[in-house]
Design a protein around this motif. Structure first.
Motif, PDB file in Angstrom:
ATOM      1  N   GLU A 165      10.795  21.958  11.676  1.00 25.48           N
ATOM      2  CA  GLU A 165      10.231  20.887  12.491  1.00 25.48           C
ATOM      3  C   GLU A 165      11.236  19.746  12.572  1.00 25.48           C
ATOM      4  OE1 GLU A 165       6.219  19.800  11.543  1.00 25.48           O
ATOM      5  OE2 GLU A 165       5.784  21.827  10.824  1.00 25.48           O
ATOM      6  N   GLU A 166      11.947  19.719  13.716  1.00 29.56           N
ATOM      7  CA  GLU A 166      13.081  18.797  13.864  1.00 29.56           C
ATOM      8  C   GLU A 166      12.671  17.332  13.688  1.00 29.56           C
ATOM      9  OE1 GLU A 166      16.031  19.776  13.928  1.00 29.56           O
ATOM     10  OE2 GLU A 166      16.004  21.838  14.679  1.00 29.56           O
ATOM     11  N   GLU A 167      11.501  16.980  14.247  1.00 34.67           N
ATOM     12  CA  GLU A 167      11.034  15.597  14.154  1.00 34.67           C
ATOM     13  C   GLU A 167      10.819  15.180  12.698  1.00 34.67           C
ATOM     14  OE1 GLU A 167      10.548  12.824  16.086  1.00 34.67           O
ATOM     15  OE2 GLU A 167      11.852  14.085  17.323  1.00 34.67           O
ATOM     16  N   GLU A 168      10.190  16.085  11.965  1.00 35.67           N
ATOM     17  CA  GLU A 168       9.915  15.840  10.553  1.00 35.67           C
ATOM     18  C   GLU A 168      11.228  15.693   9.768  1.00 35.67           C
ATOM     19  OE1 GLU A 168       7.185  15.358   8.990  1.00 35.67           O
ATOM     20  OE2 GLU A 168       7.460  15.946   6.888  1.00 35.67           O
ATOM     21  N   VAL A 169      12.192  16.564  10.067  1.00 33.26           N
ATOM     22  CA  VAL A 169      13.487  16.506   9.375  1.00 33.26           C
ATOM     23  C   VAL A 169      14.175  15.164   9.647  1.00 33.26           C
ATOM     24  CG1 VAL A 169      15.834  17.475   9.360  1.00 33.26           C
ATOM     25  CG2 VAL A 169      13.853  18.997   9.234  1.00 33.26           C
ATOM     26  N   LYS A 170      14.145  14.751  10.916  1.00 34.36           N
ATOM     27  CA  LYS A 170      14.790  13.488  11.290  1.00 34.36           C
ATOM     28  C   LYS A 170      14.143  12.313  10.554  1.00 34.36           C
ATOM     29  CE  LYS A 170      15.921  10.933  15.487  1.00 34.36           C
ATOM     30  NZ  LYS A 170      15.561  10.793  16.906  1.00 34.36           N
ATOM     31  N   LYS A 171      12.828  12.300  10.545  1.00 32.67           N
ATOM     32  CA  LYS A 171      12.076  11.230   9.880  1.00 32.67           C
ATOM     33  C   LYS A 171      12.412  11.198   8.376  1.00 32.67           C
ATOM     34  CE  LYS A 171       7.513  10.593   8.402  1.00 32.67           C
ATOM     35  NZ  LYS A 171       6.307  11.379   8.204  1.00 32.67           N
ATOM     36  N   ARG A 172      12.455  12.379   7.772  1.00 30.90           N
ATOM     37  CA  ARG A 172      12.708  12.453   6.330  1.00 30.90           C
ATOM     38  C   ARG A 172      14.138  12.062   5.978  1.00 30.90           C
ATOM     39  NH1 ARG A 172       8.047  12.110   3.609  1.00 30.90           N
ATOM     40  NH2 ARG A 172       6.681  13.913   3.925  1.00 30.90           N
ATOM     41  N   LYS A 173      15.070  12.390   6.882  1.00 28.41           N
ATOM     42  CA  LYS A 173      16.462  11.968   6.643  1.00 28.41           C
ATOM     43  C   LYS A 173      16.569  10.450   6.639  1.00 28.41           C
ATOM     44  CE  LYS A 173      19.227  15.872   8.292  1.00 28.41           C
ATOM     45  NZ  LYS A 173      20.024  16.358   9.435  1.00 28.41           N
ATOM     46  N   ASN A 174      15.869   9.829   7.589  1.00 26.06           N
ATOM     47  CA  ASN A 174      15.861   8.357   7.615  1.00 26.06           C
ATOM     48  C   ASN A 174      15.275   7.792   6.321  1.00 26.06           C
ATOM     49  OD1 ASN A 174      17.082   7.987  10.060  1.00 26.06           O
ATOM     50  ND2 ASN A 174      15.148   8.018  11.224  1.00 26.06           N
ATOM     51  N   GLU A 175      14.203   8.375   5.879  1.00 21.64           N
ATOM     52  CA  GLU A 175      13.581   7.922   4.618  1.00 21.64           C
ATOM     53  C   GLU A 175      14.563   8.045   3.457  1.00 21.64           C
ATOM     54  OE1 GLU A 175       9.028   9.326   5.761  1.00 21.64           O
ATOM     55  OE2 GLU A 175       9.946  10.034   3.901  1.00 21.64           O
ATOM     56  N   LEU A 176      15.257   9.193   3.411  1.00 20.54           N
ATOM     57  CA  LEU A 176      16.196   9.411   2.308  1.00 20.54           C
ATOM     58  C   LEU A 176      17.347   8.402   2.359  1.00 20.54           C
ATOM     59  CD1 LEU A 176      16.851  11.153  -0.186  1.00 20.54           C
ATOM     60  CD2 LEU A 176      18.153  12.677   1.306  1.00 20.54           C
ATOM     61  N   GLU A 177      17.860   8.157   3.577  1.00 22.45           N
ATOM     62  CA  GLU A 177      18.933   7.151   3.725  1.00 22.45           C
ATOM     63  C   GLU A 177      18.473   5.806   3.148  1.00 22.45           C
ATOM     64  OE1 GLU A 177      22.044   7.393   5.169  1.00 22.45           O
ATOM     65  OE2 GLU A 177      21.965   9.025   6.639  1.00 22.45           O
ATOM     66  N   LYS A 178      17.239   5.429   3.498  1.00 20.75           N
ATOM     67  CA  LYS A 178      16.732   4.124   3.056  1.00 20.75           C
ATOM     68  C   LYS A 178      16.621   4.049   1.545  1.00 20.75           C
ATOM     69  CE  LYS A 178      14.172   2.798   7.152  1.00 20.75           C
ATOM     70  NZ  LYS A 178      12.860   2.901   7.803  1.00 20.75           N
ATOM     71  N   VAL A 179      16.060   5.100   0.934  1.00 18.99           N
ATOM     72  CA  VAL A 179      15.883   5.053  -0.513  1.00 18.99           C
ATOM     73  C   VAL A 179      17.251   5.085  -1.212  1.00 18.99           C
ATOM     74  CG1 VAL A 179      15.493   7.542  -0.880  1.00 18.99           C
ATOM     75  CG2 VAL A 179      14.512   5.911  -2.456  1.00 18.99           C
ATOM     76  N   LEU A 180      18.201   5.799  -0.626  1.00 18.61           N
ATOM     77  CA  LEU A 180      19.541   5.838  -1.241  1.00 18.61           C
ATOM     78  C   LEU A 180      20.233   4.479  -1.132  1.00 18.61           C
ATOM     79  CD1 LEU A 180      20.934   9.397  -0.397  1.00 18.61           C
ATOM     80  CD2 LEU A 180      19.961   8.561  -2.545  1.00 18.61           C
ATOM     81  N   ASN A 181      19.945   3.733  -0.067  1.00 18.01           N
ATOM     82  CA  ASN A 181      20.500   2.370   0.037  1.00 18.01           C
ATOM     83  C   ASN A 181      19.982   1.490  -1.101  1.00 18.01           C
ATOM     84  OD1 ASN A 181      22.080   2.899   2.238  1.00 18.01           O
ATOM     85  ND2 ASN A 181      20.543   2.217   3.744  1.00 18.01           N
ATOM     86  N   ILE A 182      18.681   1.625  -1.375  1.00 20.62           N
ATOM     87  CA  ILE A 182      18.097   0.853  -2.489  1.00 20.62           C
ATOM     88  C   ILE A 182      18.757   1.264  -3.812  1.00 20.62           C
ATOM     89  CG2 ILE A 182      15.976   0.441  -3.806  1.00 20.62           C
ATOM     90  CD1 ILE A 182      14.443   1.045  -1.135  1.00 20.62           C
ATOM     91  N   TYR A 183      18.897   2.561  -4.012  1.00 21.61           N
ATOM     92  CA  TYR A 183      19.502   3.061  -5.254  1.00 21.61           C
ATOM     93  C   TYR A 183      20.942   2.569  -5.387  1.00 21.61           C
ATOM     94  CZ  TYR A 183      15.692   6.364  -6.343  1.00 21.61           C
ATOM     95  OH  TYR A 183      14.494   6.922  -6.684  1.00 21.61           O
ATOM     96  N   ASP A 184      21.688   2.627  -4.278  1.00 22.87           N
ATOM     97  CA  ASP A 184      23.105   2.253  -4.352  1.00 22.87           C
ATOM     98  C   ASP A 184      23.259   0.784  -4.747  1.00 22.87           C
ATOM     99  OD1 ASP A 184      25.712   3.499  -4.088  1.00 22.87           O
ATOM    100  OD2 ASP A 184      26.093   2.052  -2.488  1.00 22.87           O
ATOM    101  N   LYS A 185      22.346  -0.051  -4.253  1.00 21.32           N
ATOM    102  CA  LYS A 185      22.367  -1.472  -4.600  1.00 21.32           C
ATOM    103  C   LYS A 185      22.022  -1.640  -6.083  1.00 21.32           C
ATOM    104  CE  LYS A 185      21.192  -4.112  -1.124  1.00 21.32           C
ATOM    105  NZ  LYS A 185      20.335  -4.802  -0.138  1.00 21.32           N
ATOM    106  N   ARG A 186      20.951  -0.984  -6.499  1.00 20.10           N
ATOM    107  CA  ARG A 186      20.531  -1.070  -7.896  1.00 20.10           C
ATOM    108  C   ARG A 186      21.652  -0.586  -8.835  1.00 20.10           C
ATOM    109  NH1 ARG A 186      18.083  -3.259 -12.153  1.00 20.10           N
ATOM    110  NH2 ARG A 186      17.379  -1.724 -13.684  1.00 20.10           N
ATOM    111  N   LEU A 187      22.302   0.516  -8.470  1.00 15.16           N
ATOM    112  CA  LEU A 187      23.312   1.116  -9.345  1.00 15.16           C
ATOM    113  C   LEU A 187      24.660   0.395  -9.264  1.00 15.16           C
ATOM    114  CD1 LEU A 187      22.238   4.792  -8.693  1.00 15.16           C
ATOM    115  CD2 LEU A 187      22.051   3.598 -10.890  1.00 15.16           C
ATOM    116  N   ASP A 188      24.718  -0.612  -8.417  1.00 14.75           N
ATOM    117  CA  ASP A 188      25.878  -1.499  -8.423  1.00 14.75           C
ATOM    118  C   ASP A 188      25.739  -2.503  -9.577  1.00 14.75           C
ATOM    119  OD1 ASP A 188      28.268  -2.616  -7.544  1.00 14.75           O
ATOM    120  OD2 ASP A 188      27.244  -4.044  -6.220  1.00 14.75           O
TER     121      ASP A 188
END
Lengths: 222, 222
Positions: free
Chosen positions: B131-154
């Protein structure tokens, strides 16, 4: 067809024999295994390597069996229309020969080979004493049985004739251990060209190498 | 101490989380697993990879638990005197931070990462529609959470502070899958230097690499 369930670890020679037979016959089954992990110790689960049937239970509908050779005979005859159709031979004479070689394996080949694996591969890891007299006696027994095999395999490619059957399959787990874990016993095989040619043919069968892969995940080892 | 039994396959992320925690805490336990083998098909057991707790049961004496994060908290506090003593942190503040990051992992990190593993690694093997739409949505979610993690792990070396804790441990199974099975998601990690440095530190811990070894025996694959 009733659903097949095998209880035990692929590390057990008994279980490995049955798994090889199930793979050869392309039978659907479930493997239920219990592995014990110790927090700190490195503990090879050598008890599973005893030749007794304790570590194996086979269920096929209402039937429960524990002897690996009996289980292999049962599988090969229950699923005669699928997978490898040569395991039980073709015709009554060949079938009788296969059963005779299965008895030879369990009564003459297995006792010395299992004992030698125990004393020369597993006992040292556990810090157990090695009974030198017993090892010497068992080595002589193994030499004698390998002489018989080498003569037989000079006449035919496989123990019961010109095809791979249960007679050969039953030997796989213990020879694999001797070849990979006990160099002084591996040497006994390498000295006998017909035995060695046979071993090379049976040990590279994909259904067996699949079982070897399953065994690689060492249970109960840190 | 009561005897611990885990029912499930190491291939399950839920089970892998609990095994890592048991190894870190050097707890004795039994792993009881059921693997299904199909005679002819190559069938990865992808259902085990769902984030639900169905594939895991944990018994410790009379207690039965099924949620991997709750089980890890239980193990770390029950066996507080042995193995890795930092998993639950030191002091109430650090413990509160660990619990908060465990919630973040289960509610914000796990949903997109499990779904992406399912659609991008397992569904193609099974011939299932993506389900391409679902994959796209989930990729965006993952990008966002990784941004939070990258800031925290700085700011700190590990999510809850300067030591490896359950907060980090809980992430291991899904990140391992994304890194090894989904190149487009692995790239998201590699673009974030602090996340990557953290991943390299937590993924080379011997207790985790031991679980990876257990996972390598692929169940239900021909």
């Amino acid at each position: 067809m009733a659903s097949v369930r095998v209880f035990g670890s692929p590390a057990s020679a008994e279980v490995a024999r049955v798994l090889t037979c199930l793979f050869e016959k392309e039978v659907d089954f479930q493997l239920i295994r219990i592995d014990t992990y110790k927090g700190k110790e490195r503990k090879p689960d050598y008890l599973k390597l005893q030749p007794s049937g304790e570590s194996l239970t086979y269920e096929d509908g209402k039937n429960t069996l524990v002897d690996s050779r009996a289980i292999c005979l049962h599988i090969a005859s229950s699923y005669n229309d699928q997978g490898n159709k040569d395991l039980l031979g073709n015709g009554t004479l060949e079938r009788a020969s296969i059963k005779q070689w299965l008895r030879t394996e369990s009564q003459i080949f297995d006792p010395p080979s299992s004992t030698l694996v125990f004393y020369l591969a597993f006992a040292p890891l556990e810090g157990l004493d090695i009974e030198e007299e017993e090892v010497k006696k068992r080595k002589n027994e193994l030499e004698k049985v390998l002489n018989i095999y080498d003569k037989r395999l000079d006449e035919v490619g496989f123990l019961a004739g010109d095809k791979f059957t249960l007679a050969d399959l039953a030997h796989l787990p213990n020879i694999h251990r001797l070849m990979t874990m006990v160099p002084e016993c591996a040497a006994m095989f390498k000295e006998r060209p017909n035995v060695m040619k046979w071993w090379e043919a049976i040990s590279r069968r994909p259904k067996w190498t699949r079982v070897v892969e399953l065994q690689k995940e060492a249970p109960a080892v840190a």
